[in-house]
Motif scaffolding. Sequence first.
Motif, mmCIF file in Angstrom:
data_model
loop_
_atom_site.group_PDB
_atom_site.id
_atom_site.type_symbol
_atom_site.label_atom_id
_atom_site.label_comp_id
_atom_site.label_asym_id
_atom_site.label_seq_id
_atom_site.Cartn_x
_atom_site.Cartn_y
_atom_site.Cartn_z
ATOM 1 N N SER A 27 0.809 -1.223 0.000
ATOM 2 C CA SER A 27 0.000 0.000 0.000
ATOM 3 C C SER A 27 0.844 1.276 0.000
ATOM 4 C CB SER A 27 -0.956 0.006 1.197
ATOM 5 O OG SER A 27 -0.224 -0.099 2.400
ATOM 6 N N ASP A 28 2.047 1.230 0.583
ATOM 7 C CA ASP A 28 2.911 2.420 0.631
ATOM 8 C C ASP A 28 3.270 2.931 -0.760
ATOM 9 O OD1 ASP A 28 2.810 1.848 3.270
ATOM 10 O OD2 ASP A 28 4.948 1.434 3.508
ATOM 11 N N THR A 29 3.398 2.034 -1.717
ATOM 12 C CA THR A 29 3.853 2.437 -3.044
ATOM 13 C C THR A 29 2.723 2.966 -3.914
ATOM 14 O OG1 THR A 29 3.626 0.171 -3.862
ATOM 15 C CG2 THR A 29 5.785 0.827 -3.045
ATOM 16 N N PHE A 30 1.483 2.823 -3.469
ATOM 17 C CA PHE A 30 0.359 3.307 -4.266
ATOM 18 C C PHE A 30 -0.173 4.639 -3.758
ATOM 19 C CE2 PHE A 30 0.440 -0.941 -5.957
ATOM 20 C CZ PHE A 30 0.057 -0.753 -7.263
ATOM 21 N N VAL A 31 0.640 5.329 -2.972
ATOM 22 C CA VAL A 31 0.266 6.638 -2.447
ATOM 23 C C VAL A 31 1.235 7.670 -3.021
ATOM 24 C CG1 VAL A 31 0.007 8.021 -0.368
ATOM 25 C CG2 VAL A 31 -0.595 5.598 -0.327
ATOM 26 N N CYS A 32 0.702 8.746 -3.528
ATOM 27 C CA CYS A 32 1.566 9.801 -4.056
ATOM 28 C C CYS A 32 2.272 10.503 -2.895
ATOM 29 C CB CYS A 32 0.746 10.818 -4.840
ATOM 30 S SG CYS A 32 0.197 10.173 -6.435
ATOM 31 N N PRO A 42 5.582 6.932 -9.441
ATOM 32 C CA PRO A 42 5.697 5.524 -9.066
ATOM 33 C C PRO A 42 4.347 4.814 -9.001
ATOM 34 C CG PRO A 42 7.107 6.858 -7.667
ATOM 35 C CD PRO A 42 6.269 7.800 -8.489
ATOM 36 N N LYS A 43 3.337 5.510 -8.520
ATOM 37 C CA LYS A 43 2.007 4.916 -8.421
ATOM 38 C C LYS A 43 1.494 4.511 -9.803
ATOM 39 C CE LYS A 43 -2.719 6.028 -7.137
ATOM 40 N NZ LYS A 43 -3.636 7.080 -6.782
ATOM 41 N N LYS A 44 1.579 5.416 -10.751
ATOM 42 C CA LYS A 44 1.098 5.132 -12.106
ATOM 43 C C LYS A 44 1.963 4.073 -12.788
ATOM 44 C CE LYS A 44 -1.190 9.500 -12.860
ATOM 45 N NZ LYS A 44 -1.177 10.786 -13.538
ATOM 46 N N LEU A 45 3.264 4.109 -12.552
ATOM 47 C CA LEU A 45 4.150 3.114 -13.147
ATOM 48 C C LEU A 45 3.815 1.709 -12.640
ATOM 49 C CD1 LEU A 45 7.559 5.018 -12.977
ATOM 50 C CD2 LEU A 45 6.188 4.540 -15.016
ATOM 51 N N LEU A 46 3.602 1.582 -11.331
ATOM 52 C CA LEU A 46 3.260 0.277 -10.771
ATOM 53 C C LEU A 46 1.879 -0.180 -11.231
ATOM 54 C CD1 LEU A 46 4.791 0.601 -7.214
ATOM 55 C CD2 LEU A 46 5.507 -0.954 -9.034
ATOM 56 N N CYS A 78 9.221 -3.428 -17.544
ATOM 57 C CA CYS A 78 9.453 -3.727 -16.126
ATOM 58 C C CYS A 78 10.830 -3.250 -15.672
ATOM 59 C CB CYS A 78 9.290 -5.221 -15.862
ATOM 60 S SG CYS A 78 7.591 -5.784 -16.083
ATOM 61 N N THR A 79 11.826 -3.377 -16.537
ATOM 62 C CA THR A 79 13.173 -2.900 -16.218
ATOM 63 C C THR A 79 13.169 -1.382 -16.067
ATOM 64 O OG1 THR A 79 14.175 -4.747 -17.406
ATOM 65 C CG2 THR A 79 15.565 -2.824 -17.034
ATOM 66 N N SER A 80 12.468 -0.693 -16.946
ATOM 67 C CA SER A 80 12.387 0.775 -16.870
ATOM 68 C C SER A 80 11.669 1.226 -15.605
ATOM 69 C CB SER A 80 11.658 1.335 -18.092
ATOM 70 O OG SER A 80 12.386 1.064 -19.260
ATOM 71 N N VAL A 81 10.586 0.546 -15.255
ATOM 72 C CA VAL A 81 9.840 0.896 -14.043
ATOM 73 C C VAL A 81 10.719 0.652 -12.822
ATOM 74 C CG1 VAL A 81 7.881 0.246 -12.581
ATOM 75 C CG2 VAL A 81 7.551 0.571 -15.033
ATOM 76 N N ARG A 82 11.447 -0.455 -12.811
ATOM 77 C CA ARG A 82 12.338 -0.752 -11.686
ATOM 78 C C ARG A 82 13.374 0.357 -11.527
ATOM 79 N NH1 ARG A 82 16.774 -2.687 -9.591
ATOM 80 N NH2 ARG A 82 16.723 -4.302 -7.999
ATOM 81 N N ARG A 83 13.926 0.812 -12.641
ATOM 82 C CA ARG A 83 14.921 1.888 -12.622
ATOM 83 C C ARG A 83 14.332 3.164 -12.029
ATOM 84 N NH1 ARG A 83 15.677 2.718 -17.950
ATOM 85 N NH2 ARG A 83 16.595 0.656 -18.129
ATOM 86 N N GLU A 84 13.089 3.504 -12.384
ATOM 87 C CA GLU A 84 12.425 4.688 -11.834
ATOM 88 C C GLU A 84 12.165 4.534 -10.339
ATOM 89 O OE1 GLU A 84 11.741 7.749 -13.161
ATOM 90 O OE2 GLU A 84 12.961 6.984 -14.793
#
Length: 93
Positions: A27-32, A42-46, A78-84
């Motif tokens: 849940s922490d990663t889905f909060v701006c 990060p929220k939109k990327l995930l 997925c690699t690009s999102v991980r990098r971000e």
Amino acid sequence: MSKKPTRMDAMKQIIEQVKQELPLYESDTFVCGPEGNCIGCPKKLLEMVDSELTYWESAMARGITPQFDEIRRFGKMCTSVRRELVRNNIISA
């Protein structure tokens, strides 16, 4: 001599790795962030990764085999999102 994985197995391996390495369902990663200092969102990327992952799990369950370019595109995304996420200090490198 090892045998190369099928396209279905290759996509399943990528999905399992993504589930292990990315905090998709925390849940922490889905909060701006309150400070708005994110690089990208990060929220939109995930959410984008989760959407693709859910699509491929469903498609493969129905017997649809991903093409090589679809596997490559999903892995690259997925690699690009991980990098971000590393850049935003959400996960460590």
